[in-house]
Design a protein around this motif. Structure first.
Motif, PDB file in Angstrom:
ATOM      1  N   ARG A 565       0.657  -1.074   0.182  1.00 53.98           N
ATOM      2  CA  ARG A 565      -0.179   0.082  -0.220  1.00 53.98           C
ATOM      3  C   ARG A 565       0.869   1.201   0.073  1.00 53.98           C
ATOM      4  O   ARG A 565       0.691   2.237  -0.554  1.00 53.98           O
ATOM      5  N   GLN A 569       1.210   4.329  -3.411  1.00 51.32           N
ATOM      6  CA  GLN A 569       1.161   5.722  -3.143  1.00 51.32           C
ATOM      7  C   GLN A 569       1.835   6.753  -4.185  1.00 51.32           C
ATOM      8  O   GLN A 569       1.564   7.768  -4.221  1.00 51.32           O
ATOM      9  N   LYS A 571       4.925   7.522  -4.099  1.00 54.37           N
ATOM     10  CA  LYS A 571       5.759   8.593  -3.668  1.00 54.37           C
ATOM     11  C   LYS A 571       7.208   8.414  -4.387  1.00 54.37           C
ATOM     12  O   LYS A 571       8.139   9.457  -4.053  1.00 54.37           O
ATOM     13  N   PRO A 690      -4.475   5.683  -5.051  1.00 51.58           N
ATOM     14  CA  PRO A 690      -4.903   7.041  -5.238  1.00 51.58           C
ATOM     15  C   PRO A 690      -5.550   7.295  -6.633  1.00 51.58           C
ATOM     16  O   PRO A 690      -5.050   7.033  -7.523  1.00 51.58           O
TER      17      PRO A 690
END
Length: 704
Positions: A565, A569, A571, A690
């Motif tokens: 998870r 994201q 990142k 997302p």
């Protein structure tokens, strides 16, 4: 050519008298022979012998003439010197005769000098009496001057009073110096008795000066002239001290006064006593906060006064701002040590640490813009030593620990009363009984850690370690009341340091041999995915003894899903092949460490869901993007719950997949829909991706 016998005999006495001449002549002859042998070594050269002889004859004549002239001049000088010596000898003889006559004359008049000695003593006495007569008017007016000076002091006319005081001191010191010089020490006591009023005046003036210095922070606002007058008097006295110490012949009584050092001492005592020697204050509740706030406001205000006003009233070499800053700093340091000797609660300890380590150096206090750059406490050392800070942090942690322990005990008692009521506990969306106690405990511990992190990293670490220890103890205390229910399953052992506890009752789904259906879940905090490439991996929690294999499987699934998870994201997006290689290496390292961790806890590798991280790492590490369709097909076959959004996110993380390749991969997935088989443990279905930002359109036309 050799010398004749007569020439040798004639030269012999001269050679014995002048050996250097003989040596010089031999050298000359040798040189002449050497020169002649070099010039006339061939017969044809002898034709010029006559010319050489003529030339050398002329040269010898010239040299002899110069020698005769030099000798003549030398002889004349010697003759003149002898004549002068003869004249000087005659004068010395004459002088000796005159001195002898004078000596006899003095011996004959020695008796007459005895009378002159008496005259000299009378003359000295006359000079002393004349000096006394000159100062008699001043001596007679001493008491009157004393009274006038005292009136000036009472009227705070300090400069005029000090001028008269200096005049009287000068008169007294001059008389004492004369007595000391002539050895009349016995008369000094009489003089000191006559001028005894000077000491009273001096004490009165000094008292007024130190009262003014003690009120200097107010006077520079209200009456700076009075403060400036006091400083001028101190400077006068300092110059007198320096002069007397430099002469070092006679020091009058009371000297040196050292009033400049006394000025610093009084100023420092004023600063120290005004705020740091107050009666005992309330160190609990808001009392300490109010006290620290008052210190902060007062110190900043007084330093403003010193910087803006007092500096202009004293000489530059006083360094008055630096002195006051250092005094405040040292007084604060001692004051804080005194406060820390009290039995402070955790709130007071936190306030002291925050005020000392953060507020004191901030723009709210010593770093105030109006004080910079003149005020600089960086060179004065820390307000609290590192040892004292560490000691205070440990005291704070002990207080927090006691508070946490008390709170946990009360909360646990209330919680078990709720669980053992006749009514059923609350259930979650899956129908499991649940308790909010773990989240409440973790939130309380997290808040304490966050509060500690506002001060220093060392305090945060101390509170963090304490929280882990107390959490472990709390887990043990929470299991004890449930042990009779869970013992048929397996003996519950103490829990190690973990970061989150979820206590659930799962009816109808528990291992055989547990008649009451009690399963205890100990779940670690979700492991955060690493940030930018090259951060060091964080220390994972260590779990040792767990009640059931099912618990290990659930924990491992939670860790794997939380890791995925965090990756989803986005990142981390690779911008080059090098960064992609670094990411793959990091994924492989983390997955390997986690797999070894759970293997060490007793969970077989075939039962772990972390295999998804290894497969995902291979998907990202694939060097040829053209093979992605085939690789993704194998991936979705193994993990049928993966979605298009998951694959799109993974392709975006690679950073090198074009839109065409991405569309091709997604089309391939649409052509090969997967069915989740029975018994499959879903992992990607619990991971939300997302939502991408949609383009903004105003019209019905194609969006950019």
């Amino acid at each position: 050519m050799g010398l004749s016998a007569e020439d040798e005999r004639a030269a012999s006495p001269r050679d014995e008298e002048w050996p250097e001449a003989e040596k010089a002549e031999k050298l000359a002859r040798g040189a002449a022979l050497k020169w002649a042998s070099g010039v006339f070594y061939r017969p044809e050269k002898l034709e010029g012998l006559g010319q050489y002889r003529s030339r050398e004859t002329q040269r010898n004549s010239s040299i002899q003439s110069r020698l005769k002239s030099t000798v003549q001049s030398y002889l004349e000088g010697v003759s003149a010197g002898l004549e002068q010596l003869r004249s000087a000898a005659q004068e010395v003889q004459s002088l000796c005769q005159d001195l002898g006559a004078a000596r006899w004359a003095l011996l004959n008049t020695a008796d007459r000098f005895q009378g002159l000695q008496q005259m000299r003593a009378l003359m000295a006495e006359h000079v002393q009496l004349a000096s006394v007569v000159q100062v008699l008017p001043q001596l007679f007016s001493v008491q009157e001057v004393f009274s006038h000076t005292l009136q000036l002091l009472h009227g705070q006319q300090l400069l005029e009073a000090h001028a008269e005081l200096m005049m009287m001191e000068h008169l007294r010191d001059d008389i004492l110096s004369q007595l000391h010089l002539h050895g009349f020490s016995s008369a000094q006591a009489t003089v000191l008795s006559y001028f005894s009023g000077l000491q009273e005046l001096n004490d009165t003036l000094a008292k007024q000066l130190w009262d003014i210095v003690g009120s200097s922070l107010h006077l520079v606002h209200e009456d700076p002239v009075l403060f400036v007058s006091a400083v001028r008097i101190i400077e006068r006295e300092e110059k007198i001290d320096d002069t007397l110490l430099l002469e070092a012949t006679f020091l009058p009584p009371g000297r040196p006064k050292g009033w400049r050092q006394k000025f610093y001492h009084v100023l420092q005592e004023t600063i120290t006593g005004s705020r740091f020697q107050a009666p005992r204050m309330d160190t609990e509740g808001s009392g300490l906060a109010r006290h620290l706030a008052a210190l902060q406001k007062g110190i900043v205000s007084e330093l403003h006064v010193v910087k803006d006003l007092m500096v202009q009233c004293v000489p530059a070499h006083y360094n008055i701002l630096s002195v006051c800053t250092a005094t405040f700093h040292q007084a604060l340091s001692s004051h804080l040590q005194d406060i820390l000797r009290e039995d402070l609660d955790k709130q007071a300890l936190f306030l002291l640490l925050e005020w000392t380590l953060r507020v004191y150096h901030s723009q709210e206090m010593m770093g105030h813009p109006d004080l910079l750059p003149e005020v600089d406490v960086s060179a004065l050392g820390p307000l609290m030593s590192p040892e004292l800070v560490d000691q205070t942090e440990r005291k704070y942690v002990m207080k927090v620990k006691a508070s946490v322990l008390e709170w946990m005990q009360r909360t646990l008692e209330v919680e078990f009363k709720e669980w053992f009521r006749e009514e059923e506990p609350e259930t979650d969306h899956q129908g499991f009984f649940q308790s909010a106690l773990p989240m409440i405990v973790m939130q309380m511990l997290k808040e304490n850690i966050q509060v500690a992190s506002l001060i220093t990293e060392s305090l945060r670490q101390k509170v963090y370690n304490m929280a882990l220890e107390e959490l472990e103890a709390f887990l043990g205390r929470s299991v004890e009341p449930l042990a009779p229910l869970a013992r048929p399953c397996r003996d519950l052992q103490g829990f190690p340091q973990i970061q989150l506890l979820s206590l659930s009752l799962q009816p109808g789904s528990f291992p055989p041999g547990c008649p009451h259906g009690l399963v205890l879940y100990a779940i670690p905090f979700p492991l955060p995915f690493p940030g930018p490439l090259g951060l060091t991996p964080r220390r994972h929690p260590v779990l040792t003894a767990l009640p059931a294999q099912l618990l290990l499987m659930e924990m491992e699934l939670l860790v794997a899903s939380q890791y995925l998870r965090a990756l989803m994201q986005k990142k981390v997006v690779c911008k080059s092949e090098e960064e992609r290689g670094q990411l793959c290496a990091r994924l492989l390292l983390d997955a390997t460490q986690l797999r070894e961790l759970f293997c060490g806890l007793g969970l077989d590798q075939s039962q772990q869901s972390l295999e998804a991280v290894f497969d995902l790492q291979e998907l990202i590490c694939l060097k040829d993007p053209a093979l992605l369709s085939l690789e993704v097909l194998g991936f979705i076959t193994k993990y049928p719950d993966v979605s298009d959004e998951h694959i799109s996110t993974l392709l975006d993380i690679r950073g090198d997949v074009s839109k065409e390749v991405q569309h091709m991969v997604l089309d391939m997935m649409a052509q090969h829909p997967q069915v989740v088989p029975e018994g499959y443990r879903p992992i990607f279905s619990t991971i939300l991706v997302p939502v991408p930002e949609l383009p903004f359109c105003l019209r019905k036309g194609k969006c950019a």
